[in-house]
Design a protein around this motif. Structure first.
Motif, PDB file in Angstrom:
ATOM      1  N   ASP A  26     -54.449 -24.536  20.810  1.00  0.00           N
ATOM      2  CA  ASP A  26     -53.221 -25.318  20.849  1.00  0.00           C
ATOM      3  C   ASP A  26     -52.369 -24.912  22.052  1.00  0.00           C
ATOM      4  N   LYS A  37     -44.938 -39.339  18.487  1.00  0.00           N
ATOM      5  CA  LYS A  37     -45.082 -38.985  17.074  1.00  0.00           C
ATOM      6  C   LYS A  37     -44.493 -37.606  16.812  1.00  0.00           C
ATOM      7  N   THR A  38     -44.828 -36.658  17.652  1.00  0.00           N
ATOM      8  CA  THR A  38     -44.298 -35.297  17.510  1.00  0.00           C
ATOM      9  C   THR A  38     -42.781 -35.294  17.619  1.00  0.00           C
ATOM     10  N   TYR A  94     -42.815 -44.863  22.113  1.00  0.00           N
ATOM     11  CA  TYR A  94     -43.625 -44.747  20.891  1.00  0.00           C
ATOM     12  C   TYR A  94     -43.090 -45.669  19.806  1.00  0.00           C
ATOM     13  N   GLY A 116     -47.027 -36.218   9.488  1.00  0.00           N
ATOM     14  CA  GLY A 116     -48.235 -36.087  10.306  1.00  0.00           C
ATOM     15  C   GLY A 116     -49.321 -37.061   9.902  1.00  0.00           C
ATOM     16  N   ILE A 121     -50.929 -42.418  15.435  1.00  0.00           N
ATOM     17  CA  ILE A 121     -51.280 -41.503  16.515  1.00  0.00           C
ATOM     18  C   ILE A 121     -50.463 -41.845  17.765  1.00  0.00           C
ATOM     19  N   ASP A 122     -50.134 -40.837  18.571  1.00  0.00           N
ATOM     20  CA  ASP A 122     -49.385 -41.105  19.802  1.00  0.00           C
ATOM     21  C   ASP A 122     -50.276 -40.901  21.030  1.00  0.00           C
ATOM     22  N   ARG A 124     -50.313 -38.691  23.474  1.00  0.00           N
ATOM     23  CA  ARG A 124     -50.818 -37.339  23.723  1.00  0.00           C
ATOM     24  C   ARG A 124     -52.029 -37.061  22.833  1.00  0.00           C
ATOM     25  N   GLU A 125     -51.908 -37.419  21.559  1.00  0.00           N
ATOM     26  CA  GLU A 125     -53.025 -37.216  20.629  1.00  0.00           C
ATOM     27  C   GLU A 125     -54.247 -38.029  21.048  1.00  0.00           C
ATOM     28  N   LEU A 128     -55.935 -36.332  24.067  1.00  0.00           N
ATOM     29  CA  LEU A 128     -56.684 -35.134  23.689  1.00  0.00           C
ATOM     30  C   LEU A 128     -57.914 -35.467  22.856  1.00  0.00           C
ATOM     31  N   GLU A 129     -57.807 -36.456  21.991  1.00  0.00           N
ATOM     32  CA  GLU A 129     -58.939 -36.794  21.120  1.00  0.00           C
ATOM     33  C   GLU A 129     -60.004 -37.629  21.817  1.00  0.00           C
TER      34      GLU A 129
END
Length: 198
Positions: A26, A37-38, A94, A116, A121-122, A124-125, A128-129
């Motif tokens: 992380d 989202k965060t 967002y 969560g 999902i945003d 950034r997610e 990364l995914e």
């Protein structure tokens, strides 16, 4: 032949190692700006008045309208005061893609909600995914592209099989326009080498 017995101590050490490895993983991506989202979860977890929280989840506005709304609420929502202008714009972006939440998706008990899992999902997610599943994330987050440039890449044959809806692709492109172009000296050393290029 008997299988070797694994003691409780070994299991505890393995669990601690896995936890430390996850935390380290992380941390290596901390240089990538938070997604909407965060940022929204931080606002919701600050326990704003229920009417303000519901307004964030059920409003329908453009990015510019959300930005104006959020700037106007900074005086009464302390959690918004902690966001810098870039984060405020990322949150507005967002919200413009993901609100209003579908009817019935806003829990009656906002304080106990698992945001969560409830929120979409945003960018950034998604980066990364989905982006990192094929190449190092640095390839993506250090590039400076227009929205059309990002969408053009996402619509190339090598990317069309990625399981994102048209709306998610647009949200990802928008997040990258706002938050990519990260200078290479802000990227951790272990993420600077290797990877593919577009």
């Amino acid at each position: 032949m008997k299988a070797p017995c694994i003691g409780i101590g070994s299991l505890v050490l393995a669990a601690l190692f896995a936890t430390a490895l996850h935390a380290q993983t992380d941390d290596v991506f901390a240089f990538i700006p938070a997604g909407g989202k965060t940022l929204l979860i931080e606002i919701l977890q600050s326990r704003p008045p229920p009417d303000d929280a519901k307004a964030l989840l059920t409003g329908k506005r453009t990015r510019e309208e959300w930005l104006s709304h959020l700037q106007g609420r900074r005086g009464t929502l302390p959690a918004l005061q902690r966001l810098n202008e870039q984060e405020l714009l990322t949150l507005a972006d967002y919200l413009s893609f993901n609100t209003p939440l579908p009817s019935g998706a806003v829990p009656s008990d906002l304080a106990r909600a698992n945001w969560g899992k409830l929120l979409p999902i945003d960018g950034r997610e998604m980066a990364l995914e989905y982006c990192q599943s094929c190449h190092i994330i640095t390839v993506v987050v250090t590039q400076d592209r227009t929205r059309q440039g990002w969408l053009g890449t996402m619509n190339k044959p090598s990317h069309v099989e990625i399981r994102l809806t048209k709306g998610q692709r647009e949200a990802l492109a928008s997040y990258l326009v706002l938050n990519a172009a990260i200078p290479i000296d802000r990227v951790p050393e272990e993420l600077r080498a290797g990877g593919a290029s577009y």
